[in-house]
Design a protein around this motif. Structure first.
Motif, PDB file in Angstrom:
ATOM      1  N   HIS A  63      88.116 -18.166  10.718  1.00 26.21           N
ATOM      2  CA  HIS A  63      87.798 -16.785  10.384  1.00 26.21           C
ATOM      3  C   HIS A  63      86.336 -16.474  10.734  1.00 26.21           C
ATOM      4  CE1 HIS A  63      91.250 -17.742   7.824  1.00 26.21           C
ATOM      5  NE2 HIS A  63      91.482 -16.449   7.730  1.00 26.21           N
ATOM      6  N   GLY A  64      86.083 -15.196  10.963  1.00 31.12           N
ATOM      7  CA  GLY A  64      84.708 -14.755  11.182  1.00 31.12           C
ATOM      8  C   GLY A  64      84.043 -15.474  12.331  1.00 31.12           C
ATOM      9  N   ARG A  65      82.802 -15.934  12.096  1.00 35.11           N
ATOM     10  CA  ARG A  65      82.015 -16.575  13.144  1.00 35.11           C
ATOM     11  C   ARG A  65      81.929 -18.093  12.973  1.00 35.11           C
ATOM     12  NH1 ARG A  65      79.172 -12.020  14.979  1.00 35.11           N
ATOM     13  NH2 ARG A  65      80.732 -10.365  14.814  1.00 35.11           N
ATOM     14  N   THR A  66      82.690 -18.635  12.028  1.00 36.61           N
ATOM     15  CA  THR A  66      82.675 -20.089  11.832  1.00 36.61           C
ATOM     16  C   THR A  66      83.292 -20.786  13.042  1.00 36.61           C
ATOM     17  OG1 THR A  66      82.572 -20.155   9.425  1.00 36.61           O
ATOM     18  CG2 THR A  66      83.779 -21.949  10.493  1.00 36.61           C
ATOM     19  N   ARG A  67      82.593 -21.818  13.544  1.00 31.77           N
ATOM     20  CA  ARG A  67      83.075 -22.561  14.714  1.00 31.77           C
ATOM     21  C   ARG A  67      83.996 -23.714  14.311  1.00 31.77           C
ATOM     22  NH1 ARG A  67      77.314 -22.249  16.012  1.00 31.77           N
ATOM     23  NH2 ARG A  67      76.964 -20.476  17.380  1.00 31.77           N
ATOM     24  N   ARG A  68      83.819 -24.217  13.107  1.00 31.91           N
ATOM     25  CA  ARG A  68      84.640 -25.344  12.658  1.00 31.91           C
ATOM     26  C   ARG A  68      86.102 -24.910  12.544  1.00 31.91           C
ATOM     27  NH1 ARG A  68      82.838 -28.808   7.492  1.00 31.91           N
ATOM     28  NH2 ARG A  68      81.010 -28.897   8.861  1.00 31.91           N
ATOM     29  N   PHE A  69      86.970 -25.691  13.137  1.00 33.32           N
ATOM     30  CA  PHE A  69      88.407 -25.431  13.042  1.00 33.32           C
ATOM     31  C   PHE A  69      89.148 -26.744  12.818  1.00 33.32           C
ATOM     32  CE2 PHE A  69      92.546 -24.198  15.203  1.00 33.32           C
ATOM     33  CZ  PHE A  69      93.011 -23.483  14.117  1.00 33.32           C
ATOM     34  N   ASP A  70      88.926 -27.710  13.722  1.00 35.84           N
ATOM     35  CA  ASP A  70      89.457 -29.070  13.562  1.00 35.84           C
ATOM     36  C   ASP A  70      90.973 -29.124  13.466  1.00 35.84           C
ATOM     37  OD1 ASP A  70      86.801 -29.758  13.494  1.00 35.84           O
ATOM     38  OD2 ASP A  70      86.756 -30.286  11.377  1.00 35.84           O
ATOM     39  N   ASP A  71      91.653 -28.033  13.850  1.00 36.53           N
ATOM     40  CA  ASP A  71      93.115 -27.998  13.730  1.00 36.53           C
ATOM     41  C   ASP A  71      93.569 -28.396  12.325  1.00 36.53           C
ATOM     42  OD1 ASP A  71      93.727 -27.129  16.347  1.00 36.53           O
ATOM     43  OD2 ASP A  71      93.372 -29.149  17.115  1.00 36.53           O
ATOM     44  N   ASP A  72      92.835 -27.960  11.328  1.00 38.96           N
ATOM     45  CA  ASP A  72      93.141 -28.331   9.943  1.00 38.96           C
ATOM     46  C   ASP A  72      92.705 -27.192   9.022  1.00 38.96           C
ATOM     47  OD1 ASP A  72      93.516 -29.457   7.458  1.00 38.96           O
ATOM     48  OD2 ASP A  72      92.366 -31.281   7.869  1.00 38.96           O
ATOM     49  N   ILE A  73      93.678 -26.485   8.455  1.00 40.26           N
ATOM     50  CA  ILE A  73      93.342 -25.416   7.509  1.00 40.26           C
ATOM     51  C   ILE A  73      94.006 -25.660   6.154  1.00 40.26           C
ATOM     52  CG2 ILE A  73      92.869 -23.649   9.250  1.00 40.26           C
ATOM     53  CD1 ILE A  73      95.732 -22.536   8.559  1.00 40.26           C
ATOM     54  N   ARG A  74      94.205 -26.923   5.805  1.00 36.22           N
ATOM     55  CA  ARG A  74      94.723 -27.231   4.473  1.00 36.22           C
ATOM     56  C   ARG A  74      93.750 -26.702   3.408  1.00 36.22           C
ATOM     57  NH1 ARG A  74      94.785 -33.323   4.330  1.00 36.22           N
ATOM     58  NH2 ARG A  74      92.998 -32.923   5.701  1.00 36.22           N
ATOM     59  N   ILE A  75      94.311 -26.257   2.297  1.00 33.13           N
ATOM     60  CA  ILE A  75      93.469 -25.783   1.199  1.00 33.13           C
ATOM     61  C   ILE A  75      92.488 -26.877   0.780  1.00 33.13           C
ATOM     62  CG2 ILE A  75      93.474 -25.056  -1.224  1.00 33.13           C
ATOM     63  CD1 ILE A  75      94.390 -22.888   0.733  1.00 33.13           C
ATOM     64  N   SER A  76      92.918 -28.128   0.796  1.00 31.43           N
ATOM     65  CA  SER A  76      92.028 -29.227   0.421  1.00 31.43           C
ATOM     66  C   SER A  76      90.853 -29.341   1.389  1.00 31.43           C
ATOM     67  CB  SER A  76      92.800 -30.543   0.369  1.00 31.43           C
ATOM     68  OG  SER A  76      93.414 -30.827   1.620  1.00 31.43           O
ATOM     69  N   ALA A  77      91.096 -29.136   2.690  1.00 28.02           N
ATOM     70  CA  ALA A  77      90.014 -29.195   3.673  1.00 28.02           C
ATOM     71  C   ALA A  77      89.047 -28.042   3.492  1.00 28.02           C
ATOM     72  CB  ALA A  77      90.593 -29.195   5.093  1.00 28.02           C
ATOM     73  N   LEU A  78      89.570 -26.870   3.183  1.00 27.50           N
ATOM     74  CA  LEU A  78      88.712 -25.703   2.976  1.00 27.50           C
ATOM     75  C   LEU A  78      87.871 -25.870   1.703  1.00 27.50           C
ATOM     76  CD1 LEU A  78      91.245 -22.875   3.952  1.00 27.50           C
ATOM     77  CD2 LEU A  78      89.659 -24.145   5.415  1.00 27.50           C
ATOM     78  N   ALA A  79      88.447 -26.490   0.680  1.00 26.39           N
ATOM     79  CA  ALA A  79      87.682 -26.782  -0.535  1.00 26.39           C
ATOM     80  C   ALA A  79      86.582 -27.803  -0.244  1.00 26.39           C
ATOM     81  CB  ALA A  79      88.611 -27.282  -1.636  1.00 26.39           C
ATOM     82  N   ASP A  80      86.881 -28.770   0.621  1.00 30.92           N
ATOM     83  CA  ASP A  80      85.855 -29.736   1.029  1.00 30.92           C
ATOM     84  C   ASP A  80      84.703 -29.033   1.750  1.00 30.92           C
ATOM     85  OD1 ASP A  80      87.415 -31.754  -0.040  1.00 30.92           O
ATOM     86  OD2 ASP A  80      88.162 -32.457   1.899  1.00 30.92           O
ATOM     87  N   ASP A  81      85.026 -28.038   2.585  1.00 29.42           N
ATOM     88  CA  ASP A  81      83.984 -27.264   3.265  1.00 29.42           C
ATOM     89  C   ASP A  81      83.079 -26.559   2.256  1.00 29.42           C
ATOM     90  OD1 ASP A  81      85.015 -27.992   5.733  1.00 29.42           O
ATOM     91  OD2 ASP A  81      86.015 -26.070   6.090  1.00 29.42           O
ATOM     92  N   VAL A  82      83.687 -25.997   1.220  1.00 32.32           N
ATOM     93  CA  VAL A  82      82.902 -25.313   0.185  1.00 32.32           C
ATOM     94  C   VAL A  82      81.947 -26.296  -0.487  1.00 32.32           C
ATOM     95  CG1 VAL A  82      83.054 -24.168  -2.066  1.00 32.32           C
ATOM     96  CG2 VAL A  82      84.593 -23.498  -0.214  1.00 32.32           C
ATOM     97  N   ALA A  83      82.461 -27.467  -0.848  1.00 29.71           N
ATOM     98  CA  ALA A  83      81.602 -28.473  -1.478  1.00 29.71           C
ATOM     99  C   ALA A  83      80.460 -28.872  -0.552  1.00 29.71           C
ATOM    100  CB  ALA A  83      82.430 -29.694  -1.859  1.00 29.71           C
ATOM    101  N   GLU A  84      80.765 -29.045   0.730  1.00 27.99           N
ATOM    102  CA  GLU A  84      79.725 -29.395   1.702  1.00 27.99           C
ATOM    103  C   GLU A  84      78.650 -28.312   1.782  1.00 27.99           C
ATOM    104  OE1 GLU A  84      79.370 -29.524   6.528  1.00 27.99           O
ATOM    105  OE2 GLU A  84      81.189 -30.377   5.663  1.00 27.99           O
TER     106      GLU A  84
END
Length: 270
Positions: A63-84
């Motif tokens: 979404h938006g201008r974020t470049r990270r995609f990693d072919d992974d949009i699991r809710i757990s991965a997105l929560a990990d991004d928030v923590a990071e």
């Protein structure tokens, strides 16, 4: 108030808005948008909190201008991004505010990383919708919506937004339409895991929390029975219905939403 997006850097960078005009010891509030939206969706409410809180709003993967995609949009991965991002930008606990999918992500982050979350505000977040029969496949309405926004012209998208949301402030539509244009078209080809923390799991979230819902009669994605489960888990005053607002509560009823969120942020920051 118009903020320029910043990036964490590199090909896997995450884009975000940052209003750091508050005193250095002010609490930080991090805003998470819903699916097919982006960080600027919060632009209408951020000015009410500027100067009192540090304000961060993230662009989620795909979404938006974020470049990270990693072919992974699991809710757990997105929560990990928030923590990071909390670790990288703040280094300590923040107040998370999440709309729709952003609330699903925020709740997962609070559950997995309680030391990084000071309080939690969910905005019409259909927590149980992510717990359908096959959580490795996006719910049907998400698949239909992605097809629509990737096949319609920008003019068609803008016209639909204006027709569907006559009560929005005029400044909402440009960001709303741009967010649709910025969605990664391969979003649903990525690894998916939509199951997160559901309404029945809320008792294990013990930090201060508030659920701000739209009106079921005017388009909320949360039922009265689900709000009863919120109140059973978090207390009788933990859920608020904003009359005449639909799913996009912060846009449908900007002033009242801002008042309710301001009351919560002030209380948990005292």
């Amino acid at each position: 108030m118009e903020l320029e997006r910043q990036h964490t850097g590199g090909p896997r960078s995450i884009a975000y808005l940052d209003d750091d005009s508050a005193p250095v010891d002010a609490p930080t509030v991090m805003f998470l948008h819903g699916i097919f939206d982006a960080a600027p969706c919060w632009s209408g409410v951020l000015p009410a909190f500027s100067g009192r809180f540090r304000l961060l709003a993230l662009d989620t993967r795909g979404h938006g201008r974020t470049r990270r995609f990693d072919d992974d949009i699991r809710i757990s991965a997105l929560a990990d991004d928030v923590a990071e991002m909390i670790d990288t930008l703040v280094g300590g606990p923040v107040i998370l505010v999440g709309h729709s999918m952003g609330g699903v992500i925020a709740t997962q982050a609070a559950d997995r990383y309680p030391h990084l979350v000071r309080a939690l505000a969910l905005v019409d977040s259909p927590l149980d919708l992510a717990r359908h029969d096959d959580p490795t496949v996006a719910p049907e309405f998400i698949r239909e919506r992605l097809h629509q926004i990737t096949t319609w012209t920008p003019e068609q998208i803008m016209a639909k937004g204006i027709a569907d949301h006559p009560g929005w402030h005029a400044d909402e539509f440009a960001w709303w339409a741009q967010a649709k244009a910025d969605v990664e078209p391969r979003l649903l080809e990525a690894r998916q895991g939509w199951a997160g923390v559901g309404f029945d799991d809320l008792p294990r979230i013990t930090l201060p929390a508030r659920f701000i819902a739209g009106d079921p009669a005017t388009g909320s994605m949360v039922t009265s029975a689900q709000l009863d489960r919120v109140r059973a888990a978090w207390g009788p005053d933990s859920a608020t219905i904003i009359a005449n607002a639909g799913h996009d509560v912060h846009k449908d009823a900007r002033a009242e939403f801002t008042r309710v969120l301001d009351d919560f942020l002030t209380r948990v920051s005292a």
